[in-house]
Design a protein around this motif. Structure first.
Motif, PDB file in Angstrom:
ATOM      1  N   ARG A 259     -36.939  24.881-100.602  1.00  0.00           N
ATOM      2  CA  ARG A 259     -36.116  23.736-100.974  1.00  0.00           C
ATOM      3  C   ARG A 259     -35.560  23.019 -99.749  1.00  0.00           C
ATOM      4  NH1 ARG A 259     -30.902  23.798-105.096  1.00  0.00           N
ATOM      5  NH2 ARG A 259     -30.276  21.603-104.741  1.00  0.00           N
ATOM      6  N   LEU A 260     -35.011  23.784 -98.789  1.00  0.00           N
ATOM      7  CA  LEU A 260     -34.421  23.153 -97.594  1.00  0.00           C
ATOM      8  C   LEU A 260     -35.485  22.417 -96.794  1.00  0.00           C
ATOM      9  CD1 LEU A 260     -31.973  25.986 -96.431  1.00  0.00           C
ATOM     10  CD2 LEU A 260     -31.439  23.903 -97.710  1.00  0.00           C
ATOM     11  N   ASP A 261     -36.690  23.023 -96.672  1.00  0.00           N
ATOM     12  CA  ASP A 261     -37.758  22.351 -95.934  1.00  0.00           C
ATOM     13  C   ASP A 261     -38.139  21.038 -96.603  1.00  0.00           C
ATOM     14  OD1 ASP A 261     -37.740  24.522 -94.272  1.00  0.00           O
ATOM     15  OD2 ASP A 261     -39.433  25.528 -95.265  1.00  0.00           O
ATOM     16  N   LEU A 262     -38.258  21.068 -97.915  1.00  0.00           N
ATOM     17  CA  LEU A 262     -38.645  19.846 -98.628  1.00  0.00           C
ATOM     18  C   LEU A 262     -37.552  18.777 -98.546  1.00  0.00           C
ATOM     19  CD1 LEU A 262     -40.331  21.429-101.767  1.00  0.00           C
ATOM     20  CD2 LEU A 262     -41.446  20.398 -99.794  1.00  0.00           C
ATOM     21  N   GLU A 263     -36.293  19.193 -98.576  1.00  0.00           N
ATOM     22  CA  GLU A 263     -35.205  18.214 -98.425  1.00  0.00           C
ATOM     23  C   GLU A 263     -35.244  17.562 -97.045  1.00  0.00           C
ATOM     24  OE1 GLU A 263     -31.611  20.226 -99.265  1.00  0.00           O
ATOM     25  OE2 GLU A 263     -31.849  20.181-101.449  1.00  0.00           O
ATOM     26  N   THR A 264     -35.549  18.358 -96.012  1.00  0.00           N
ATOM     27  CA  THR A 264     -35.636  17.789 -94.654  1.00  0.00           C
ATOM     28  C   THR A 264     -36.779  16.788 -94.573  1.00  0.00           C
ATOM     29  OG1 THR A 264     -34.784  19.863 -93.738  1.00  0.00           O
ATOM     30  CG2 THR A 264     -35.928  18.370 -92.229  1.00  0.00           C
ATOM     31  N   VAL A 265     -37.940  17.126 -95.155  1.00  0.00           N
ATOM     32  CA  VAL A 265     -39.074  16.207 -95.137  1.00  0.00           C
ATOM     33  C   VAL A 265     -38.741  14.939 -95.922  1.00  0.00           C
ATOM     34  CG1 VAL A 265     -41.454  15.919 -95.910  1.00  0.00           C
ATOM     35  CG2 VAL A 265     -40.757  18.054 -94.831  1.00  0.00           C
ATOM     36  N   ALA A 266     -38.054  15.099 -97.046  1.00  0.00           N
ATOM     37  CA  ALA A 266     -37.689  13.924 -97.851  1.00  0.00           C
ATOM     38  C   ALA A 266     -36.789  12.984 -97.061  1.00  0.00           C
ATOM     39  CB  ALA A 266     -37.015  14.379 -99.141  1.00  0.00           C
ATOM     40  N   ARG A 267     -35.810  13.547 -96.299  1.00  0.00           N
ATOM     41  CA  ARG A 267     -34.937  12.680 -95.489  1.00  0.00           C
ATOM     42  C   ARG A 267     -35.740  11.946 -94.421  1.00  0.00           C
ATOM     43  NH1 ARG A 267     -31.258  17.004 -96.117  1.00  0.00           N
ATOM     44  NH2 ARG A 267     -31.955  17.932 -94.135  1.00  0.00           N
ATOM     45  N   ARG A 268     -36.717  12.631 -93.829  1.00  0.00           N
ATOM     46  CA  ARG A 268     -37.557  11.974 -92.816  1.00  0.00           C
ATOM     47  C   ARG A 268     -38.322  10.804 -93.430  1.00  0.00           C
ATOM     48  NH1 ARG A 268     -38.766  15.205 -88.289  1.00  0.00           N
ATOM     49  NH2 ARG A 268     -36.833  16.267 -87.679  1.00  0.00           N
ATOM     50  N   PHE A 269     -38.869  11.014 -94.631  1.00  0.00           N
ATOM     51  CA  PHE A 269     -39.577   9.917 -95.298  1.00  0.00           C
ATOM     52  C   PHE A 269     -38.628   8.758 -95.611  1.00  0.00           C
ATOM     53  CE2 PHE A 269     -43.057  12.934 -96.259  1.00  0.00           C
ATOM     54  CZ  PHE A 269     -44.146  12.109 -96.011  1.00  0.00           C
ATOM     55  N   ALA A 270     -37.417   9.080 -96.033  1.00  0.00           N
ATOM     56  CA  ALA A 270     -36.455   8.020 -96.385  1.00  0.00           C
ATOM     57  C   ALA A 270     -36.046   7.194 -95.183  1.00  0.00           C
ATOM     58  CB  ALA A 270     -35.222   8.655 -97.037  1.00  0.00           C
ATOM     59  N   GLU A 271     -36.094   7.775 -93.981  1.00  0.00           N
ATOM     60  CA  GLU A 271     -35.688   7.060 -92.767  1.00  0.00           C
ATOM     61  C   GLU A 271     -36.763   6.151 -92.220  1.00  0.00           C
ATOM     62  OE1 GLU A 271     -34.679  10.205 -90.183  1.00  0.00           O
ATOM     63  OE2 GLU A 271     -32.825  10.767 -91.234  1.00  0.00           O
ATOM     64  N   LEU A 272     -37.996   6.229 -92.742  1.00  0.00           N
ATOM     65  CA  LEU A 272     -39.094   5.411 -92.231  1.00  0.00           C
ATOM     66  C   LEU A 272     -38.974   3.987 -92.760  1.00  0.00           C
ATOM     67  CD1 LEU A 272     -42.060   7.935 -92.565  1.00  0.00           C
ATOM     68  CD2 LEU A 272     -40.721   7.391 -90.530  1.00  0.00           C
ATOM     69  N   ASP A 273     -39.522   3.021 -91.975  1.00  0.00           N
ATOM     70  CA  ASP A 273     -39.399   1.605 -92.321  1.00  0.00           C
ATOM     71  C   ASP A 273     -40.661   1.009 -92.911  1.00  0.00           C
ATOM     72  OD1 ASP A 273     -36.793   1.629 -91.344  1.00  0.00           O
ATOM     73  OD2 ASP A 273     -37.460   1.192 -89.287  1.00  0.00           O
ATOM     74  N   SER A 274     -41.826   1.669 -92.705  1.00  0.00           N
ATOM     75  CA  SER A 274     -43.073   1.059 -93.177  1.00  0.00           C
ATOM     76  C   SER A 274     -43.929   2.106 -93.889  1.00  0.00           C
ATOM     77  CB  SER A 274     -43.865   0.465 -92.001  1.00  0.00           C
ATOM     78  OG  SER A 274     -44.287   1.495 -91.108  1.00  0.00           O
ATOM     79  N   LEU A 275     -44.840   1.607 -94.729  1.00  0.00           N
ATOM     80  CA  LEU A 275     -45.750   2.479 -95.447  1.00  0.00           C
ATOM     81  C   LEU A 275     -46.733   3.150 -94.496  1.00  0.00           C
ATOM     82  CD1 LEU A 275     -46.737   3.530 -98.198  1.00  0.00           C
ATOM     83  CD2 LEU A 275     -48.210   1.498 -98.345  1.00  0.00           C
ATOM     84  N   GLU A 276     -47.121   2.451 -93.435  1.00  0.00           N
ATOM     85  CA  GLU A 276     -48.062   3.007 -92.462  1.00  0.00           C
ATOM     86  C   GLU A 276     -47.485   4.250 -91.797  1.00  0.00           C
ATOM     87  OE1 GLU A 276     -51.661   3.312 -90.571  1.00  0.00           O
ATOM     88  OE2 GLU A 276     -51.068   1.896 -92.158  1.00  0.00           O
ATOM     89  N   GLU A 277     -46.198   4.177 -91.421  1.00  0.00           N
ATOM     90  CA  GLU A 277     -45.553   5.346 -90.816  1.00  0.00           C
ATOM     91  C   GLU A 277     -45.418   6.491 -91.817  1.00  0.00           C
ATOM     92  OE1 GLU A 277     -41.868   3.932 -89.372  1.00  0.00           O
ATOM     93  OE2 GLU A 277     -42.714   2.945 -87.597  1.00  0.00           O
TER      94      GLU A 277
END
Length: 501
Positions: A315-333
């Motif tokens: 769960r903690l790993d997936l939450e960290t990955v989710a925050r990283r995705f939320a911080e991105l600005d473009s679909l390519e990234e």
């Protein structure tokens, strides 16, 4: 050559009767006490000594000296005991009146008690994979090859006892150890988490044995192949002479019997290291079994590790990955991060026809429109029953399927009418056909050749018969999409009913 067996080897063994008799506890107590005294070098025992020794254990209630005397005589009748008259002075009237004897264990009884003592210590298969036996065997085989004609008196027998003893112990220990790793107890232990702690030591132990097997055992095989048959006969003859030179009080085996046993032992040695006409050597089978056991141990350890990882919460790993995705600005990234985190997803095969907007090879997958597929849930939980749905109208699908079937039947009837017009025709005489007509014709030929009468009846009552051509006679079936070279069968189609049908 198979070893011959004498009729005496197939006789009944009355010496084993006391192990399953009604009074087995009394008989076994007497035999065990006499065996323990035999190990203390006390061979001839009086009934009073045996009775007092058994009574000190306190395991037989109501046991008397008269019962003990009766049991001793019964054991004597089965061949477990031998007796002699006791010439000592009687100390009482009862001793004087009673027939006095002393009892001794027979050789069969000693071996039976020795076997039972060993069986009581068995807790599993046991065994080991000792590599030092290979060095002993190699040294003895080298001595046989180099010094057979120059060995001192008794040296050939010592060499054989050392050679065959090491070979037999090594073979039995290795077989027992491999069997222990394939037992039910080992299977259950390999499924526990505690197995991971000993996995490395076990694999290293097996790998060390396999390396030593490959390094030393095959060297022994090469040495054995260099020893000629006359050399072996000379060596075994010297061993026989040394064996017969031992002073023996009891009746011993003859020289011929001893030599036959030694030859069989040498054949066992050769079969284990070199093999024979019946199959590959035991050495090869042992190496294969050891390697398979290593693979089995590794697979068990991998399954345990996967089970451990499968139960861990991410769960903690997936939450960290989710925050990283939320911080991105473009679909390519986001695509780039997904590739780093998840890699390639497991492929899934979805049946259906893709609707593509373009046939360009350089078009990106992300530019294609999605194909919607309805996937059934694999969850074991029952879906919440919602509102009832109206019954779907399938009349359009049924009508389309009916038209499709009628079209297929019309094509089949047209083909039957065409073949009826021919009556009797060979493959090479047929007019060109399309693909569907070719498939129907080949199906007809297959059904006829599979039937004993080489005929069958169509759905509308036409009889189709196929006559085989002469050997090697072929014809060409002409079709719109090519030509098929095949046996020039003759097809006969008539209206009617088969005889007896």
């Amino acid at each position: 050559m198979n070893e011959r067996i004498s009729p005496s080897a197939l006789r009944a063994v009355p010496e084993l009767n006391y192990l399953n008799a009604i009074n087995v506890a009394r008989y076994r107590a007497i035999m065990r006490y006499m065996y323990l005294e035999y190990q203390r070098l006390k061979y001839w025992l009086k009934p009073e000594e045996i009775y007092e020794g058994v009574q000190t254990w306190g395991i037989l209630d109501g046991y008397t000296l008269d019962l003990c005397l009766s049991d001793l005589e019964q054991l004597k009748s089965w061949g477990n005991l031998a007796s002699r008259h006791d010439g000592g002075r009687a100390l009482s009237l009862e001793e004087y009146m009673r027939k006095k004897s002393q009892y001794l264990l027979t050789p069969y009884a000693i071996e039976i008690e020795r076997m039972l003592e060993s069986l009581e210590k068995v807790k599993g298969y046991g065994g080991s994979l000792e590599t030092s036996y290979f060095d002993t065997i190699a040294a003895c085989v080298r001595q046989v090859r180099e010094n057979t004609g120059r060995m001192d008196e008794g040296e050939s027998l010592r060499n054989w006892e050392l050679l065959y003893g090491a070979f037999k112990t090594m073979h039995e220990n290795a077989a027992d150890f491999i069997a222990s790793l394939n037992s039910m107890q080992a299977e259950e232990m390999m499924a526990t988490d505690g197995f991971l702690a000993m996995k490395e030591n076990l694999v290293n132990y097996l790998q060390h044995f396999v390396k030593s097997l490959q390094r030393n055992a095959y060297r022994i095989e090469g040495q054995l192949l260099k020893i000629t048959n006359p050399h072996i006969e000379l060596y075994l003859t010297h061993v026989t002479e040394d064996e017969l030179s031992k002073p023996r009080l009891e009746e011993a085996k003859s020289g011929e019997e001893t030599l036959l046993e030694l030859r069989q032992g040498w054949r066992n040695l050769m079969r284990w290291f070199v093999g024979d006409e019946a199959g590959q050597s035991e050495l090869t089978l042992l190496e294969k079994a050891a390697k398979e056991t290593i693979a089995k141990v590794v697979r068990s350890a991998v399954r345990l590790q996967e089970r451990r990882r499968g139960g861990a919460s991410r769960r903690l790993d997936l939450e960290t990955v989710a925050r990283r995705f939320a911080e991105l600005d473009s679909l390519e990234e986001a695509h780039r991060l997904g590739a780093y985190v998840f890699g390639l997803f497991p492929s899934r095969h979805l049946q259906g026809e893709d609707r593509r907007e373009t046939e360009r090879s350089d078009a990106s997958t992300w530019d294609e429109p999605p194909n919607i597929r309805l996937i059934r849930s694999r969850s074991r939980r029952r879906a919440v029953r919602g509102a009832s749905e109206p019954m779907r109208n399938q009349s359009a699908k049924r009508e389309a399927y009916r038209e499709q079937v009628q079209e297929m039947l019309a094509e089949e009837q047209a083909f039957v009418d065409r073949m009826l017009a021919y009556g009797s025709v060979s493959i090479s005489e047929l007019a060109p056909m399309n693909g569907k007509e070719r498939m129907r014709l080949l199906q007809w030929i297959g059904r006829c050749t599979a039937a004993a009468s080489r005929t069958f009846v169509t759905a509308d009552g036409c009889i189709v018969a196929v006559r085989s051509p002469a050997a090697g006679e072929t014809g060409v079936l002409r079709c719109n999409d090519g030509e098929l070279v095949m046996p020039d069968y003759r097809i006969e189609v008539t209206r009617g009913v088969l005889a007896g049908g």
